[in-house]
Enzyme design. Structure first.
Site, PDB file in Angstrom:
ATOM      1  N   GLU A  14      38.156 -32.605   7.912  1.00 30.42           N
ATOM      2  CA  GLU A  14      39.409 -32.796   7.147  1.00 30.42           C
ATOM      3  C   GLU A  14      39.989 -31.467   6.671  1.00 30.42           C
ATOM      4  O   GLU A  14      40.606 -31.386   5.614  1.00 30.42           O
ATOM      5  CB  GLU A  14      39.181 -33.708   5.928  1.00 30.42           C
ATOM      6  CG  GLU A  14      38.731 -35.103   6.235  1.00 30.42           C
ATOM      7  CD  GLU A  14      39.720 -35.887   7.071  1.00 30.42           C
ATOM      8  OE1 GLU A  14      40.880 -35.473   7.194  1.00 30.42           O
ATOM      9  OE2 GLU A  14      39.296 -36.905   7.641  1.00 30.42           O
TER      10      GLU A  14
HETATM   11  C1  LIG Z   1      30.702 -34.600  12.084  1.00 27.51           C
HETATM   12  C2  LIG Z   1      32.141 -34.286  12.371  1.00 27.51           C
HETATM   13  C3  LIG Z   1      33.072 -35.313  12.275  1.00 27.51           C
HETATM   14  C4  LIG Z   1      34.411 -35.048  12.566  1.00 27.51           C
HETATM   15  N1  LIG Z   1      35.319 -36.098  12.559  1.00 27.51           N
HETATM   16  C5  LIG Z   1      36.569 -35.877  13.041  1.00 27.51           C
HETATM   17  C6  LIG Z   1      37.470 -36.978  13.260  1.00 27.51           C
HETATM   18  O1  LIG Z   1      37.163 -38.136  12.967  1.00 27.51           O
HETATM   19  N2  LIG Z   1      38.687 -36.715  13.799  1.00 27.51           N
HETATM   20  C7  LIG Z   1      39.070 -35.457  14.126  1.00 27.51           C
HETATM   21  O2  LIG Z   1      40.177 -35.289  14.618  1.00 27.51           O
HETATM   22  N3  LIG Z   1      38.251 -34.378  13.935  1.00 27.51           N
HETATM   23  C8  LIG Z   1      37.007 -34.572  13.403  1.00 27.51           C
HETATM   24  N4  LIG Z   1      36.154 -33.515  13.241  1.00 27.51           N
HETATM   25  C9  LIG Z   1      36.602 -32.178  13.568  1.00 27.51           C
HETATM   26  C10 LIG Z   1      36.819 -31.314  12.326  1.00 27.51           C
HETATM   27  O3  LIG Z   1      37.931 -31.745  11.604  1.00 27.51           O
HETATM   28  C11 LIG Z   1      36.916 -29.857  12.821  1.00 27.51           C
HETATM   29  O4  LIG Z   1      35.630 -29.480  13.246  1.00 27.51           O
HETATM   30  C12 LIG Z   1      37.427 -28.927  11.742  1.00 27.51           C
HETATM   31  O5  LIG Z   1      38.769 -29.199  11.447  1.00 27.51           O
HETATM   32  C13 LIG Z   1      37.296 -27.452  12.141  1.00 27.51           C
HETATM   33  O6  LIG Z   1      37.763 -27.217  13.435  1.00 27.51           O
HETATM   34  P1  LIG Z   1      36.847 -26.417  14.476  1.00 27.51           P
HETATM   35  O7  LIG Z   1      35.521 -27.081  14.482  1.00 27.51           O
HETATM   36  O8  LIG Z   1      37.564 -26.304  15.750  1.00 27.51           O
HETATM   37  O9  LIG Z   1      36.644 -25.010  13.835  1.00 27.51           O
HETATM   38  P2  LIG Z   1      37.675 -23.753  13.975  1.00 27.51           P
HETATM   39  O10 LIG Z   1      39.063 -24.229  13.754  1.00 27.51           O
HETATM   40  O11 LIG Z   1      37.360 -23.019  15.208  1.00 27.51           O
HETATM   41  O12 LIG Z   1      37.221 -22.917  12.707  1.00 27.51           O
HETATM   42  C14 LIG Z   1      36.093 -22.048  12.695  1.00 27.51           C
HETATM   43  C15 LIG Z   1      36.161 -21.174  11.443  1.00 27.51           C
HETATM   44  O13 LIG Z   1      37.363 -20.408  11.453  1.00 27.51           O
HETATM   45  C16 LIG Z   1      38.149 -20.647  10.304  1.00 27.51           C
HETATM   46  N5  LIG Z   1      39.566 -20.657  10.667  1.00 27.51           N
HETATM   47  C17 LIG Z   1      40.135 -21.227  11.746  1.00 27.51           C
HETATM   48  N6  LIG Z   1      41.454 -21.005  11.736  1.00 27.51           N
HETATM   49  C18 LIG Z   1      41.737 -20.290  10.636  1.00 27.51           C
HETATM   50  C19 LIG Z   1      42.912 -19.745  10.083  1.00 27.51           C
HETATM   51  N7  LIG Z   1      44.113 -19.915  10.644  1.00 27.51           N
HETATM   52  N8  LIG Z   1      42.809 -19.036   8.942  1.00 27.51           N
HETATM   53  C20 LIG Z   1      41.626 -18.872   8.336  1.00 27.51           C
HETATM   54  N9  LIG Z   1      40.475 -19.360   8.813  1.00 27.51           N
HETATM   55  C21 LIG Z   1      40.526 -20.059   9.956  1.00 27.51           C
HETATM   56  C22 LIG Z   1      37.684 -21.985   9.775  1.00 27.51           C
HETATM   57  O14 LIG Z   1      37.897 -22.107   8.380  1.00 27.51           O
HETATM   58  C23 LIG Z   1      36.209 -21.991  10.151  1.00 27.51           C
HETATM   59  O15 LIG Z   1      35.474 -21.341   9.164  1.00 27.51           O
HETATM   60  C24 LIG Z   1      34.811 -33.746  12.908  1.00 27.51           C
HETATM   61  C25 LIG Z   1      33.865 -32.718  12.970  1.00 27.51           C
HETATM   62  C26 LIG Z   1      32.555 -32.982  12.729  1.00 27.51           C
HETATM   63  C27 LIG Z   1      31.562 -31.864  12.863  1.00 27.51           C
END
Ligand SMILES: Cc1cc2nc3c(=O)[nH]c(=O)nc-3n(C[C@H](O)[C@H](O)[C@H](O)COP(=O)(O)OP(=O)(O)OC[C@H]3O[C@@H](n4cnc5c(N)ncnc54)[C@H](O)[C@@H]3O)c2cc1C
Length: 604
Positions: free
Chosen positions: A443
């Site tokens: 989220e």
């Molecule tokens: C158990 C689980 C359940 C989930 N359930 C859902 C679901 O039901 N539906 C759904 O759609 N998604 C879901 N997700 C996905 C989740 O919302 C994402 O994993 C999350 O939003 C982060 O995206 P990412 O994993 O690609 O990390 P990234 O976006 O790659 O982020 C990696 C790091 O970089 C930082 N970062 C990235 N961009 C920026 C920026 N512009 N400025 C500063 N910092 C930044 C982040 O804060 C983080 O620390 C789920 C994930 C998990 C693990």
């Protein structure tokens, strides 16, 4: 030692003595309800949590959700809990009874959820996800879509989900590639892949209606070109009957650290060229709708952090009262002294006091926001609505991130209280640590919430929202200053509030200057400052109420509880708020090393 979920006395204190949630019954909408009904509802949820959910979670955690022959199979024991939650209409409690809910205020819903999702988020999430999906459909869907899906969502007959994330589009939702092409019959053909989808598939309901973000062919890049679709797992005909299996499948589930019973699915749409979806609202307006759902979900995630912390605290407290180890420090040199329960040791008391004050502050914060939602619905002037909506918007990223980070830390601290056994699978603490970590990631990560706070929230309504926020805190400070015992705490918090106002100005200015990157590098520490001050406010408020009750002459059994409230405020304001001032000093130094450092100099 039995695991507990939440302190019932504390919930009642927040609901009926601190925020006075039962006053909503003075309003027409809730006139048929009363405090007794609210208490009965919470008692019932507590029974379900303790008798039905806690006994199954250990085994379900070991078995986990499984992916077998293309099907997602949840732990067998989930079926009974699912049926109980659906039959008891716990799935969408705040929704009106005609639509399958209980017509409860958000505050009472939250209290019940402390015992349902609070007992185990994995199992409770399956029947509850339809509520979130229904929230957007209610606001943005067509009448036909509402007639087809809304009640089935709310009653848990069909499940919901939320499909945003893709391999290349996580925090940056606007980068998504899933595409949609309009068909002659008004439906859309969808093609793409989503990952990490909570409960994206399972064997608990006959159908799952997925809200999915996709880009209509030719739409602009980024969030401006995103549309929202509903994609039923099994197509739903116009008369509500089920049609063919739709071309949306789960291609696998994640092996993850916690929440083992909740299936985290990879989803493929249109691999056979036949995935049909229905547009919700207008093309390219999907992000606005999804934000509505996400804001609601973010508050739920903040509550999730607080609930895990509540479990951890109660378990650690029981353990500390029973575990015998070491002599009391005052008897350290006495060879004849008996060993004592570890709760007698100053360092263990420090850990428990830290956990207690954080759990209570987080609980009040959650109920305060839930109560704002109730007030927003009942407000009769546009001005009042604007004021309340501003507070909710400002505090949503803070609640989401502060509570999820602090909730996890409280669980880790709980593990420390247990010593070696805390690290073993036999005790519930390691599961709480594993399960609670995700709250700071999904989220919108803590980093994304910090950016939201700085870039969009503190300057809302030309700074008026932030001024209103400070005004609310100052009301409690003024009340506390009238009490001799609380005056020093009120003054200490007041200093932090003044410094917080200063650092907000500083951050706002820096974010507009050439040093804006430094401001964004500090956005999470800044969010933590606001979170600390909110906690101080919530705990001081509790202490003001407790002090009044003690002065009026509380019943004997309540006296220790109220005294405990004053101690929580005292501990938090005297031990954390000075650190908050330190955090503010650090932010105001404007140290730019995270920005200036050459990437190679990070080493590695
Ligand atoms: C158990 C689980 C359940 C989930 N359930 C859902 C679901 O039901 N539906 C759904 O759609 N998604 C879901 N997700 C996905 C989740 O919302 C994402 O994993 C999350 O939003 C982060 O995206 P990412 O994993 O690609 O990390 P990234 O976006 O790659 O982020 C990696 C790091 O970089 C930082 N970062 C990235 N961009 C920026 C920026 N512009 N400025 C500063 N910092 C930044 C982040 O804060 C983080 O620390 C789920 C994930 C998990 C693990």
């Amino acid at each position: 030692m039995a695991q507990q979920i939440a302190d019932r006395r504390d919930i009642d204190f927040v609901l009926f003595e601190q925020i006075e949630a039962d006053k909503v019954t003075e309003h027409e909408k809730y006139k048929d309800l009363n405090k007794k009904t609210f208490q009965m509802v919470i008692n019932e949820a507590r029974n379900i949590g303790i008798k039905e959910i806690l006994p199954i979670i250990k085994e379900a955690d070991i078995v986990g959700a499984q992916y077998i022959d293309g099907e997602v199979i949840v732990p067998e024991s989930y079926r009974r809990v699912f049926d109980i939650l659906v039959e008891g209409e716990w799935t969408a409690m705040a929704v009106e009874p005609e639509m399958g809910g209980q017509g409860m205020p958000e505050c009472i819903t939250l209290a019940a959820h402390e015992y349902l999702g609070g007992a185990d988020f994995s199992v409770a999430s399956y029947p509850m996800m339809g509520h979130g999906s229904g929230t957007i459909l209610k606001k943005f869907g067509s009448q036909e879509q509402k007639d087809l899906f809304l009640k089935n969502y709310y009653t848990g007959k069909w499940a919901g989900s939320m499909l945003l994330t893709e391999p290349e589009a996580g925090s940056d939702v606007g980068a998504l590639k899933t595409s949609a092409v309009k068909n002659d019959d008004g439906t859309y053909s969808i093609t793409g892949n989503k990952i990490f989808i909570t409960n994206g598939d399972h064997n608990l309901t006959e159908n799952i209606i997925h809200p999915v973000l996709a880009r209509v062919e030719g739409a602009p890049e980024g969030t401006k070109g995103i549309s929202l679709f509903l994609i039923p797992k099994i197509w739903v005909n116009k008369d509500g009957s089920l049609g063919d299996r739709n071309d949306i499948i789960c291609t696998g589930i994640e092996e993850k650290m916690g929440l083992h019973g909740s299936a985290t699915c990879s989803m493929s749409m249109g691999s056979k060229g036949d995935c049909r979806g229905m547009l919700v609202g207008e093309e390219n307006k999907g992000m606005r709708a999804m934000f509505e759902m996400m804001n609601f979900a973010r508050l739920g995630v903040g509550a999730q952090g607080a609930q895990a912390a509540s479990n951890a605290y109660l378990y650690a407290l029981d353990y500390a009262r029973e575990r015998v180890q070491g002599k009391a420090i005052e008897e350290a040199m006495n060879p004849d002294a008996k060993s004592v329960n570890i709760i007698k040791h100053p360092d263990v008391r420090r850990m428990l006091m830290w956990m207690k004050s954080n759990v209570e502050g987080m609980r009040s914060f959650c109920y305060y926001i839930a109560h704002l939602f109730d007030q927003l619905e009942l407000a009769d002037s546009e001005e009042e609505k604007l004021r309340i909506d501003g507070m909710v918007s400002l505090l949503t990223p803070v609640l989401k991130s502060y509570n999820s980070d602090r909730g996890f830390e409280v669980c880790v601290q709980g593990m420390q209280v247990l010593g070696g056994v805390g690290y073993t699978r036999e005790y519930p603490m390691e599961k709480l640590v594993r399960d609670s970590k995700i709250a700071s990631i999904y989220e919108g990560t803590t980093g994304i919430q910090g950016m939201d706070l700085l870039a969009r929230k503190i300057g809302m309504q030309k700074g008026q929202v932030f001024i209103n926020f400070i005004g609310e805190i100052n009301k409690i400070i003024a009340q506390a200053k009238e009490t001799k015992d609380l005056e020093p705490l009120a003054s200490r918090l007041e200093e932090a509030v003044n410094r917080m106002a200063g650092v907000a100005m500083h951050m706002g200015k820096t974010a507009q200057s050439a040093e804006f990157k430094t401001a964004f590098a500090n956005s999470v520490p800044f969010l933590d400052v606001i979170g600390d001050v909110v906690m101080g406010w919530m705990l001081l408020w509790r202490a003001v109420v407790a002090e009044q009750k003690l002065t009026e002459g509380a019943k004997k059994k309540d006296v220790t509880f109220y005294k405990g409230q004053i101690k929580s405020a005292q501990y938090f304001i005297n031990s954390t708020i000075p650190i908050t001032i330190g955090r503010i000093n650090a932010i105001e130094l404007n140290d730019s090393s995270p920005i200036d450092i050459e990437e190679e100099s990070f080493g590695g």
